[in-house]
Scaffold this motif. Structure first.
Motif, PDB file in Angstrom:
ATOM      1  N   GLN A   1       0.840  -1.200   0.000  1.00 41.18           N
ATOM      2  CA  GLN A   1       0.000   0.000   0.000  1.00 41.18           C
ATOM      3  C   GLN A   1       0.876   1.252   0.000  1.00 41.18           C
ATOM      4  O   GLN A   1       0.380   2.346  -0.248  1.00 41.18           O
ATOM      5  CB  GLN A   1      -0.892   0.033   1.247  1.00 41.18           C
TER       6      GLN A   1
ATOM      7  N   PHE B   1      -5.952  -4.052   3.403  1.00 39.23           N
ATOM      8  CA  PHE B   1      -6.685  -3.823   4.651  1.00 39.23           C
ATOM      9  C   PHE B   1      -5.823  -3.207   5.748  1.00 39.23           C
ATOM     10  O   PHE B   1      -6.115  -3.359   6.930  1.00 39.23           O
ATOM     11  CB  PHE B   1      -7.338  -5.131   5.145  1.00 39.23           C
ATOM     12  N   GLY B   2      -4.743  -2.536   5.360  1.00 34.70           N
ATOM     13  CA  GLY B   2      -3.827  -1.946   6.333  1.00 34.70           C
ATOM     14  C   GLY B   2      -2.595  -2.805   6.561  1.00 34.70           C
ATOM     15  O   GLY B   2      -1.544  -2.316   6.954  1.00 34.70           O
TER      16      GLY B   2
ATOM     17  N   GLU C   1       0.342  -1.527   4.637  1.00 33.22           N
ATOM     18  CA  GLU C   1       0.692  -0.107   4.687  1.00 33.22           C
ATOM     19  C   GLU C   1       2.165   0.043   5.056  1.00 33.22           C
ATOM     20  O   GLU C   1       2.894   0.791   4.432  1.00 33.22           O
ATOM     21  CB  GLU C   1      -0.201   0.642   5.696  1.00 33.22           C
TER      22      GLU C   1
ATOM     23  N   PHE D   1      -4.936  -1.659  10.540  1.00 39.64           N
ATOM     24  CA  PHE D   1      -6.021  -2.533  10.083  1.00 39.64           C
ATOM     25  C   PHE D   1      -7.274  -1.681  10.026  1.00 39.64           C
ATOM     26  O   PHE D   1      -7.658  -1.076  11.027  1.00 39.64           O
ATOM     27  CB  PHE D   1      -6.225  -3.734  11.015  1.00 39.64           C
TER      28      PHE D   1
ATOM     29  N   GLY E   1      -9.745   0.953   9.970  1.00 42.31           N
ATOM     30  CA  GLY E   1     -10.252   1.644  11.158  1.00 42.31           C
ATOM     31  C   GLY E   1      -9.121   2.218  11.999  1.00 42.31           C
ATOM     32  O   GLY E   1      -9.299   3.214  12.693  1.00 42.31           O
TER      33      GLY E   1
ATOM     34  N   GLU F   1     -12.946   2.785   5.377  1.00 41.97           N
ATOM     35  CA  GLU F   1     -12.888   2.222   6.726  1.00 41.97           C
ATOM     36  C   GLU F   1     -14.174   2.349   7.551  1.00 41.97           C
ATOM     37  O   GLU F   1     -14.487   1.461   8.337  1.00 41.97           O
ATOM     38  CB  GLU F   1     -11.745   2.888   7.512  1.00 41.97           C
TER      39      GLU F   1
HETATM   40 MO1  MOS Z   1      -6.177   1.423   6.077  1.00 41.82          MO
HETATM   41  S1  MOS Z   1      -5.977   0.631   7.967  1.00 41.82           S
HETATM   42  O1  MOS Z   1      -5.743   3.050   6.658  1.00 41.82           O
HETATM   43  O2  MOS Z   1      -4.815   0.850   5.313  1.00 41.82           O
END
Ligand code: MOS
Ligand code: MTE
Ligand code: HPA
Length: 768
Positions: free
Chosen positions: A191, A222-223, A226, A335, A337, A706
């Motif tokens: 990400q 989904f984070g 990241e 994740f 949220g 989110e």
């Molecule tokens: Mo989403 S938890 O900000 O990648």
């Protein structure tokens, strides 16, 4: 417009990392991870693995040419362990072999001498020992200390939530190869392409200009990608750089499950004060976040927990303190949220407990305390364009909340082996990276001489449909068909210094940059048309690829105009930069204006519990959501459905269990249960609230990634209410997930409930 990827996904033609054709001579990598959760690394035995078939080289920390450091916020995380190991599965060595099976087989031949050190898995234990990732933070509003005296009711308690595995369908991975002039190109499932680039350059001891990162799309993030895609990107790049050969590293699912971090478990203490007429007057809360063994994104996640500590309620006196606690688990991470759900679970638990002690429905308390324009969030931002009451009212009317509750009560009077529960879950979620500087993006737009258009941004497509949105923005702004526009891969040489695709802000930030670039191109082309056709610039526009003069077709269209502009040496390329206006935050005061806007909505959840077995069904989730002016309603509805089900899973069945040695026991899909098609509520009703949207949102369509996850919290309270309909004296602990085992214990176990739960937020299992 349909999701651009729909056809490719259905046909299996969409390219993911593992579909990129490999070059001749590519080596395959596998990672040796620490077998112990904490200890001094005395020595590594690599000889047997080195002699194994196909093995070309084994790399350790000693082979890193630059700095052995990948910490994003705090420099506390080595790429390969050196001196100490801090969690089970921490990467220690990288095996490079001719084939993937050979690399994986050789990993099994590696042994390490580790002298064990004490292992902490419980965040409260870590806090007591001063094991904090960063100093604690406190948000304050008013003065709770004096407000307690005015409260008619004071409720105290503890709430705990477990972690959550991302379970992206595509596991972590990267493919790296040397490029001309001593550089390296990394195809990464990330990400955050710039994060991979920055840390790869640091590890290799070179400049970012020699590292190119390219992303086609992700099979979900989904984070979880990241920050944590960096490890695998940097490892593949290290192999490619040292050996000057292509290196591919794709984690087997089992390695991904045990080596990567997850949603943070929290354990929290709350104290909530109410007036006689159920107004929330004071709230004190202390959050203990289980950060795992390194900072990763934990300080930022912690901050968002504080921002969302009051969910969508106004409380005039607040003191919220948060500790980020270092434990010997894999570093937990972003994740969906991003800490918000954890903060919101605690205030909802406090309200549920108050409702139960006062003998009123929780929704009476919730409804009376919804945010309103003109109030202030504990972090100083004014409440504006607030849809909390509008979404609640719309839901209450559309879904006939009072009658619905009456039906549930009637059902419960006439049934014994099944009981129903209802819960309302209103949400408020702040849109922006809480780190103000991250709220910037760029877009590069080329119009080719045939009138087709290539758009590059920093946005990463991970299934959320951002590419489709970018195409829509470009096509609308230029006045052309979406079929002419191609979204290019996300590449650090075309768009640099990108923020990760995260915080639900990707479409807003990158979309605004695309819009600006396309506006500039459109204006330039209109000026050119005015010159060529001797017309007034002000009267010109382009719609459906036709140039219009004062609303009537002029003597040129998109293709002719582009071609003639090229021959007149007019630039057909534009690069734009967008930064969200009016954002600031002062950490010394913990006050500011951190969010571009907020997203609101209200869900109603009904659950039916089997009072013999403790199993349950989520019968219906009906919700009203503030999309603003959605221009991709199909995609946005999909985000609501997916986010909701992910939240339902977190609250009900997804139970991460680490033993006291820090070993993940729920390390396969046989033991870690995730929602499937049958877990989706039979009734799933998503209603679009009529709102004007927000000027900071792209084309006034509010961010949607989110927020819906938090509707899932309603499931916890609906199931809890069903349990109490069967056994009114039950006081189920606020300990998510509320698994069927916990439900059964609360239906038939001893009172008051004593559940085998540790404050790590996961079920306690003795070391095996
Ligand atoms: Mo989403 S938890 O900000 O990648
Ligand atoms: N939807 C799908 N299909 N796959 C994903 O990985 N990630 C979620 C959400 N929706 C995700 C998703 C998370 S954590 C975020 S922050 C946003 O998408 C990121 O994309 P956006 O900023 O474009 O909403
Ligand atoms: N949300 C998501 N990701 C982030 C944030 C945030 O607020 N800050 C840094 N990374």
């Amino acid at each position: 417009m349909h999701n651009l990827d729909a056809a490719g996904h259905v046909r299996g033609e969409s390219q993911y990392l593992d579909d990129i054709p490999v070059q001749r001579g590519t080596l395959h990598a596998a990672v040796y991870g620490s077998p112990l959760a904490h200890g001094v690394l005395q020595g590594l035995h690599l000889e047997r693995a080195r002699r194994a078939p196909g093995v070309v080289r084994i790399l350790t920390a000693a082979d890193i040419p630059g700095e052995n450091q990948i910490g994003g916020i705090v420099p506390d995380e080595p790429l390969l362990a050196e001196g100490h190991v801090h969690f089970q599965g921490q990467p220690v060595a990288l095996v490079l072999a001719e084939t993937e099976p050979q690399a994986r087989a050789a990993v099994k031949l590696i042994e390490a001498d580790i002298s064990p050190l004490p292992i902490i898995t419980d965040p409260r234990v870590a806090a007591a020992q001063g094991e904090l990732i960063v100093p604690p933070r406190t948000f304050r509003l008013g003065d709770p200390a004096t407000a307690w005296a005015e409260c008619a009711h004071i409720i105290e308690g503890t709430a705990e939530n477990g972690g959550q595995e991302h379970l992206y369908i595509e596991t972590q991975g990267a493919y790296a190869y040397p490029t001309d002039g001593g550089g390296v190109r990394v195809h990464s499932s990330t990400q955050g392409p710039t994060a991979v680039q920055r840390h790869t350059a640091r590890v290799l001891g070179t400049g970012m200009h020699k590292v190119e990162v390219d992303v086609v799309r992700l099979g979900g993030g989904f984070g979880g990608k990241e920050d944590q895609a960096t490890t695998w990107g940097a490892l593949a790049a290290l192999g490619a750089y040292v050996l000057r050969k292509p290196v591919k590293l794709v984690l087997p699912r089992h390695d991904d499950l045990r080596m990567t971090g997850k949603r943070h478990p929290y354990t929290s203490d709350f104290k909530l004060g109410l007036s006689a007429d159920l107004k929330l007057l004071a709230y004190e809360v202390t959050f203990y976040q289980n950060a795992g063994a390194a900072a990763d994104l934990s300080p930022a996640v912690l901050e968002r927990t504080l921002f969302h500590a009051c969910n969508t309620y106004f409380i005039p006196n607040v003191r919220a303190t948060a500790y980020s606690c270092r434990t010997n688990l894999p570093p937990n991470t972003a994740f969906r949220g991003f800490g918000g759900p954890q903060g919101m679970f605690v205030i909802e638990s406090a309200i549920a407990k108050a409702a139960e002690q006062l003998g009123v429905p929780a929704y009476d308390i919730q409804r009376r305390n919804l945010l309103q324009d003109g109030q202030v969030f504990p972090y100083g931002q004014r409440v504006q364009d607030c849809n909390a009451t509008q979404s609640w009212q719309t839901a209450a009317e559309k879904f006939q909340l009072e009658q619905w509750q009456a039906e549930v009560d009637r059902f419960n009077q006439t049934h014994y082996t099944r009981k129903r529960g209802l819960a309302v879950m209103p949400i408020c979620f702040g849109i922006s990276f809480t780190k103000t500087a991250m709220n910037q993006a760029r877009a590069l737009v080329h119009i080719y001489t045939d009138g087709t258009v290539g758009v590059s941004t920093g946005a990463v497509e991970m299934g959320q449909g951002v590419n489709t949105k970018m195409v829509q923005v470009a096509a609308r702004t230029l006045g052309i068909s979406p079929g002419r526009v191609r979204l290019e891969t996300t590449n650090t040489t075309r768009v640099a210094n990108t923020s990760p695709s995260a915080a639900s802000a990707t479409a807003d930030l990158n979309g605004k940059a695309v819009e600006m670039a396309c506006q500039a191109l459109r204006a330039r082309l209109m000026r050119h048309a005015a010159d060529e056709l001797k017309l007034q610039y002000e009267g010109l526009e382009i719609r459906d690829e036709q140039v219009l003069d004062a609303g009537r077709p002029a003597d040129t269209d998109w293709e002719k105009l582009v071609s003639s502009a090229y021959w007149k040496r007019v630039s057909l390329t534009e690069n734009a930069h967008y930064a969200t206006p009016d954002l600031w935050f002062d950490q010394t005061q913990e006050k500011g204006n951190p969010f571009a806007y907020h997203v609101y909505g209200t869900a109603v959840v009904q659950a039916t519990v089997d009072t013999v077995r403790g199993t349950y069904d989520l019968d219906a989730v009906r919700l009203v959501h503030d999309f603003g002016q959605s221009f991709t309603p199909g995609i946005d509805r999909g985000q609501i459905e997916g986010g909701l089900v992910q939240g339902l899973g977190w609250m009900t069945m997804e139970e991460l269990i680490y033993n006291q040695e820090g070993r993940l026991l729920s390390n396969a899909l046989s033991t870690y249960k995730v929602p499937d098609l049958y877990s989706v509520p039979a009734v799933l009703d998503v209603e679009f609230l009529e709102t004007p949207g927000h000027p900071n949102a792209i084309l006034r369509a509010k961010a949607v990634g989110e927020p819906p996850l938090m509707y899932g919290l309603g499931a916890y309270f609906a199931i809890r209410n069903a349990v109490r309909a069967f056994r009114p004296e039950a006081r189920p602990a606020f300990s998510a997930p509320i698994t069927p085992e916990k439900v059964l214990l609360n239906l038939h176990g001893p009172l008051p409930t004593t559940q085998p739960v540790t404050s790590a937020g996961s079920a306690a299992v003795p070391a095996s």
